[in-house]
Design a protein around this motif. Structure first.
Motif, PDB file in Angstrom:
ATOM      1  N   GLN A 193      11.215   2.092  -0.312  1.00 11.38           N
ATOM      2  CA  GLN A 193      12.419   1.625  -1.004  1.00 11.38           C
ATOM      3  C   GLN A 193      13.134   0.563  -0.182  1.00 11.38           C
ATOM      4  OE1 GLN A 193      14.800   4.980  -2.229  1.00 11.38           O
ATOM      5  NE2 GLN A 193      13.234   5.701  -3.633  1.00 11.38           N
ATOM      6  N   ALA A 194      13.206   0.752   1.138  1.00 17.22           N
ATOM      7  CA  ALA A 194      13.863  -0.236   2.011  1.00 17.22           C
ATOM      8  C   ALA A 194      13.101  -1.562   1.998  1.00 17.22           C
ATOM      9  CB  ALA A 194      13.975   0.307   3.431  1.00 17.22           C
ATOM     10  N   ILE A 195      11.776  -1.492   2.029  1.00 14.82           N
ATOM     11  CA  ILE A 195      10.958  -2.712   1.986  1.00 14.82           C
ATOM     12  C   ILE A 195      11.172  -3.440   0.660  1.00 14.82           C
ATOM     13  CG2 ILE A 195       8.587  -3.602   1.918  1.00 14.82           C
ATOM     14  CD1 ILE A 195       7.918  -1.124   3.796  1.00 14.82           C
ATOM     15  N   LEU A 196      11.138  -2.693  -0.444  1.00  9.09           N
ATOM     16  CA  LEU A 196      11.338  -3.301  -1.759  1.00  9.09           C
ATOM     17  C   LEU A 196      12.727  -3.923  -1.880  1.00  9.09           C
ATOM     18  CD1 LEU A 196       9.630  -0.619  -4.027  1.00  9.09           C
ATOM     19  CD2 LEU A 196       8.714  -2.852  -3.337  1.00  9.09           C
ATOM     20  N   ALA A 197      13.729  -3.275  -1.306  1.00 11.99           N
ATOM     21  CA  ALA A 197      15.087  -3.807  -1.357  1.00 11.99           C
ATOM     22  C   ALA A 197      15.165  -5.179  -0.683  1.00 11.99           C
ATOM     23  CB  ALA A 197      16.069  -2.826  -0.713  1.00 11.99           C
ATOM     24  N   GLU A 198      14.368  -5.390   0.360  1.00 15.36           N
ATOM     25  CA  GLU A 198      14.331  -6.702   1.026  1.00 15.36           C
ATOM     26  C   GLU A 198      13.908  -7.803   0.056  1.00 15.36           C
ATOM     27  OE1 GLU A 198      14.434  -7.884   4.555  1.00 15.36           O
ATOM     28  OE2 GLU A 198      15.717  -6.129   4.771  1.00 15.36           O
ATOM     29  N   ALA A 199      13.133  -7.418  -0.972  1.00 16.50           N
ATOM     30  CA  ALA A 199      12.666  -8.377  -1.984  1.00 16.50           C
ATOM     31  C   ALA A 199      13.460  -8.253  -3.285  1.00 16.50           C
ATOM     32  CB  ALA A 199      11.182  -8.152  -2.252  1.00 16.50           C
ATOM     33  N   GLN A 200      14.629  -7.622  -3.211  1.00 19.30           N
ATOM     34  CA  GLN A 200      15.452  -7.372  -4.396  1.00 19.30           C
ATOM     35  C   GLN A 200      14.676  -6.636  -5.481  1.00 19.30           C
ATOM     36  OE1 GLN A 200      15.549 -10.882  -3.098  1.00 19.30           O
ATOM     37  NE2 GLN A 200      16.939  -9.831  -1.707  1.00 19.30           N
ATOM     38  N   MET A 201      13.896  -5.647  -5.055  1.00 24.78           N
ATOM     39  CA  MET A 201      13.155  -4.783  -5.971  1.00 24.78           C
ATOM     40  C   MET A 201      13.526  -3.342  -5.682  1.00 24.78           C
ATOM     41  SD  MET A 201       9.301  -6.329  -6.173  1.00 24.78           S
ATOM     42  CE  MET A 201       8.965  -8.049  -6.389  1.00 24.78           C
ATOM     43  N   SER A 202      13.011  -2.441  -6.539  1.00 27.01           N
ATOM     44  CA  SER A 202      13.256  -1.011  -6.361  1.00 27.01           C
ATOM     45  C   SER A 202      12.023  -0.235  -6.814  1.00 27.01           C
ATOM     46  CB  SER A 202      14.469  -0.576  -7.184  1.00 27.01           C
ATOM     47  OG  SER A 202      14.152  -0.564  -8.568  1.00 27.01           O
ATOM     48  N   ALA A 203      12.114   1.080  -6.747  1.00 28.97           N
ATOM     49  CA  ALA A 203      11.019   1.940  -7.199  1.00 28.97           C
ATOM     50  C   ALA A 203      10.671   1.670  -8.655  1.00 28.97           C
ATOM     51  CB  ALA A 203      11.391   3.408  -6.997  1.00 28.97           C
ATOM     52  N   LYS A 204      11.638   1.204  -9.436  1.00 22.68           N
ATOM     53  CA  LYS A 204      11.382   0.901 -10.849  1.00 22.68           C
ATOM     54  C   LYS A 204      10.385  -0.236 -11.021  1.00 22.68           C
ATOM     55  CE  LYS A 204      15.750   2.612 -12.534  1.00 22.68           C
ATOM     56  NZ  LYS A 204      16.953   2.366 -13.308  1.00 22.68           N
ATOM     57  N   ASP A 205      10.180  -1.037  -9.979  1.00 22.40           N
ATOM     58  CA  ASP A 205       9.270  -2.173 -10.052  1.00 22.40           C
ATOM     59  C   ASP A 205       7.859  -1.858  -9.549  1.00 22.40           C
ATOM     60  OD1 ASP A 205      11.275  -4.073 -10.987  1.00 22.40           O
ATOM     61  OD2 ASP A 205      12.164  -3.827  -8.995  1.00 22.40           O
ATOM     62  N   VAL A 206       7.639  -0.646  -9.075  1.00 23.94           N
ATOM     63  CA  VAL A 206       6.333  -0.269  -8.519  1.00 23.94           C
ATOM     64  C   VAL A 206       5.317  -0.163  -9.650  1.00 23.94           C
ATOM     65  CG1 VAL A 206       5.052   1.566  -7.339  1.00 23.94           C
ATOM     66  CG2 VAL A 206       7.285   0.821  -6.473  1.00 23.94           C
ATOM     67  N   CYS A 207       4.162  -0.817  -9.451  1.00 26.16           N
ATOM     68  CA  CYS A 207       3.108  -0.789 -10.467  1.00 26.16           C
ATOM     69  C   CYS A 207       1.849  -0.071  -9.976  1.00 26.16           C
ATOM     70  CB  CYS A 207       2.791  -2.196 -10.943  1.00 26.16           C
ATOM     71  SG  CYS A 207       2.379  -3.350  -9.645  1.00 26.16           S
ATOM     72  N   HIS A 208       1.736   0.193  -8.665  1.00 24.59           N
ATOM     73  CA  HIS A 208       0.606   0.967  -8.145  1.00 24.59           C
ATOM     74  C   HIS A 208       1.023   1.686  -6.866  1.00 24.59           C
ATOM     75  CE1 HIS A 208      -3.490   2.258  -7.445  1.00 24.59           C
ATOM     76  NE2 HIS A 208      -3.275   1.986  -6.173  1.00 24.59           N
ATOM     77  N   VAL A 209       0.547   2.929  -6.745  1.00 24.42           N
ATOM     78  CA  VAL A 209       0.767   3.733  -5.543  1.00 24.42           C
ATOM     79  C   VAL A 209      -0.592   4.179  -5.019  1.00 24.42           C
ATOM     80  CG1 VAL A 209       1.793   5.839  -4.596  1.00 24.42           C
ATOM     81  CG2 VAL A 209       2.954   4.625  -6.444  1.00 24.42           C
ATOM     82  N   SER A 210      -0.861   3.923  -3.750  1.00 22.67           N
ATOM     83  CA  SER A 210      -2.043   4.482  -3.072  1.00 22.67           C
ATOM     84  C   SER A 210      -1.528   5.415  -1.993  1.00 22.67           C
ATOM     85  CB  SER A 210      -2.881   3.387  -2.403  1.00 22.67           C
ATOM     86  OG  SER A 210      -3.512   2.584  -3.367  1.00 22.67           O
ATOM     87  N   ALA A 211      -2.101   6.607  -1.947  1.00 24.47           N
ATOM     88  CA  ALA A 211      -1.671   7.578  -0.944  1.00 24.47           C
ATOM     89  C   ALA A 211      -2.889   8.242  -0.325  1.00 24.47           C
ATOM     90  CB  ALA A 211      -0.765   8.628  -1.567  1.00 24.47           C
ATOM     91  N   SER A 243      -2.288   4.897  -9.934  1.00 22.13           N
ATOM     92  CA  SER A 243      -2.177   5.700  -8.721  1.00 22.13           C
ATOM     93  C   SER A 243      -3.548   6.079  -8.183  1.00 22.13           C
ATOM     94  CB  SER A 243      -1.392   6.976  -9.050  1.00 22.13           C
ATOM     95  OG  SER A 243      -1.163   7.757  -7.905  1.00 22.13           O
ATOM     96  N   THR A 244      -3.658   6.107  -6.865  1.00 20.08           N
ATOM     97  CA  THR A 244      -4.861   6.563  -6.178  1.00 20.08           C
ATOM     98  C   THR A 244      -4.427   7.520  -5.085  1.00 20.08           C
ATOM     99  OG1 THR A 244      -5.978   4.460  -6.590  1.00 20.08           O
ATOM    100  CG2 THR A 244      -6.852   5.827  -4.800  1.00 20.08           C
ATOM    101  N   LEU A 245      -5.115   8.665  -4.972  1.00 23.74           N
ATOM    102  CA  LEU A 245      -4.824   9.643  -3.930  1.00 23.74           C
ATOM    103  C   LEU A 245      -6.143  10.053  -3.287  1.00 23.74           C
ATOM    104  CD1 LEU A 245      -2.934  11.573  -2.413  1.00 23.74           C
ATOM    105  CD2 LEU A 245      -3.093  13.134  -4.355  1.00 23.74           C
ATOM    106  N   LEU A 246      -6.233   9.860  -1.978  1.00 21.82           N
ATOM    107  CA  LEU A 246      -7.461  10.142  -1.237  1.00 21.82           C
ATOM    108  C   LEU A 246      -7.217  11.141  -0.122  1.00 21.82           C
ATOM    109  CD1 LEU A 246      -8.612   6.452  -0.774  1.00 21.82           C
ATOM    110  CD2 LEU A 246      -9.570   8.098  -2.370  1.00 21.82           C
ATOM    111  N   ILE A 247      -8.247  11.909   0.186  1.00 20.19           N
ATOM    112  CA  ILE A 247      -8.228  12.770   1.368  1.00 20.19           C
ATOM    113  C   ILE A 247      -8.942  12.021   2.479  1.00 20.19           C
ATOM    114  CG2 ILE A 247      -8.972  14.961   2.373  1.00 20.19           C
ATOM    115  CD1 ILE A 247      -9.038  16.062  -0.512  1.00 20.19           C
ATOM    116  N   VAL A 248      -8.279  11.926   3.622  1.00 15.70           N
ATOM    117  CA  VAL A 248      -8.840  11.209   4.772  1.00 15.70           C
ATOM    118  C   VAL A 248      -8.951  12.162   5.956  1.00 15.70           C
ATOM    119  CG1 VAL A 248      -7.979   8.967   3.999  1.00 15.70           C
ATOM    120  CG2 VAL A 248      -6.569  10.379   5.514  1.00 15.70           C
ATOM    121  N   SER A 249      -9.726  11.779   6.945  1.00 13.97           N
ATOM    122  CA  SER A 249      -9.933  12.658   8.102  1.00 13.97           C
ATOM    123  C   SER A 249      -8.756  12.665   9.058  1.00 13.97           C
ATOM    124  CB  SER A 249     -11.211  12.268   8.850  1.00 13.97           C
ATOM    125  OG  SER A 249     -11.096  10.965   9.351  1.00 13.97           O
TER     126      SER A 249
END
Length: 138
Positions: free
Chosen positions: A68-86, A114-120
């Motif tokens: 959210q802090a990073i997006l705010a630097e670009a005058q964006m918010s969570a409402k503007d998120v179009c993809h999440v990778s975790a 959205s993408t969600l992966l298990i990593v080592s």
């Protein structure tokens, strides 16, 4: 530009020929030409003071707060998120991560893909979750 205008621009792709998503996400998201794009680096669950919580949910909450802090630097918010990778280090962390993720996308104009992966693992063993996003806005 109003939120309704943005909903008309960024389009959720949910083909009827495939099974529906099993969580709160879109199978795909179309971003039209002319939108500004932000891509974050992967965010780990480390607080500003350097502490790392013990649970995946608490770490994911920090990841999303950082995003959210990073997006705010670009005058964006969570409402503007179009993809999440975790990335999580074990299946037992899915529930905690998903609780934080669902809270983050609660007010989304269009549910992100959205993408969600298990990593080592990550650079330090106490990290359980890492999250990165793509966002788009006018």
């Amino acid at each position: 530009m109003s939120a309704t205008d943005l909903e008309d621009l960024v389009k959720s792709l949910q083909p009827s020929q495939i099974a529906p998503p099993f969580a709160r996400y879109s199978h795909g998201v179309e971003i039209p030409i002319g939108m500004r794009i932000v891509r974050t680096a992967g965010q780990l669950g480390m607080a500003q003071d350097g502490s790392v919580p013990d649970t995946a949910e608490a770490q994911a909450n920090i990841c999303f707060a950082n995003i959210q802090a990073i997006l705010a630097e670009a005058q964006m918010s969570a409402k503007d998120v179009c993809h999440v990778s975790a990335y999580v280090t074990d299946r037992i962390h899915f529930a905690g991560y998903m609780k934080a993720r669902d809270a983050f996308v609660q007010g989304a104009r269009v549910l992100p893909s959205s993408t969600l992966l298990i990593v080592s693992g990550f650079t330090r063993p106490e990290y359980l979750v890492e999250v990165e996003v793509w966002a788009a806005a006018r």
